[in-house]
Write a protein that holds these residues in place. Structure first.
Motif: not given
Length: 182
Positions: A39-46, A137-140, A150-152
């Motif tokens: 879902n939107a909360l679990t995807e896109g973390w780097t 820590l990056i959230k796309s 991106q939120i960094r």
């Protein structure tokens, strides 16, 4: 250059960095696989970053009081006069932590007699190195198939490790009251 013996002026460069390990990394965090849902909360973390470990630069030893009476002047960190202190061989007790005192055993060094050049090489041991970790820590967040933001959250020197490095990080001037200090 020492006018009487050119070989005595030979030394490693003030910017001689013997060991330098740098790694950059980028890892996609698998939160969606761990939790079992996408879902939107679990995807896109780097998590990404750059880590650097290196040895220090050589300590430049010199005597700014011109005890040799040669009248030479330095021109920066890579050439600080031809005057060096006298060195009595012994345990240098290299210390890379200024909280524990001086960077090296200063009692092994003394000013040369008036009209004489010291016997210490210009540079023959190294100061503190670098141990640095920069991380992010990056959230796309995707907005349609072709747009994302991106939120960094970035941290430089993430573990707050003090860095006492650089070609002039240790006072190598025997005529200075802070001789040997980082």
């Amino acid at each position: 250059v020492n006018p009487f013996d050119v070989r005595r002026s030979e030394a490693p460069s003030a910017f001689d960095l013997r060991h330098n390990f740098v790694v950059s990394y980028n890892y996609d965090l698998p939160f969606d696989r761990i939790i079992g849902r996408r879902n939107a909360l679990t995807e896109g973390w780097t998590v990404s970053g750059t880590t650097r470990f290196s040895s220090g630069f050589p300590v430049t030893l010199y005597d700014s009081s011109d005890n040799s009476l040669l009248g030479t002047f330095g021109n920066g960190v890579n050439n600080n006069l031809v005057d060096t202190p006298n060195f009595t061989p012994g345990d240098l007790q290299i210390n890379h932590n200024p909280a524990k005192g001086q960077a090296f055993n200063t009692s092994l060094f003394s000013e040369a007699a008036l009209g004489q050049l010291g016997n210490a090489p210009r540079r023959f041991f190294y100061g503190p190195g670098i141990a640095n970790v920069d991380m992010a820590l990056i959230k796309s967040v995707r907005f349609g198939p072709s747009k994302a933001v991106q939120i960094r959250l970035e941290a430089f020197n993430a573990f707050n490790h003090p860095q006492f490095y650089g070609a002039g990080s240790i006072d190598g001037n025997i005529a200075s009251p802070t001789f040997g200090n980082i």
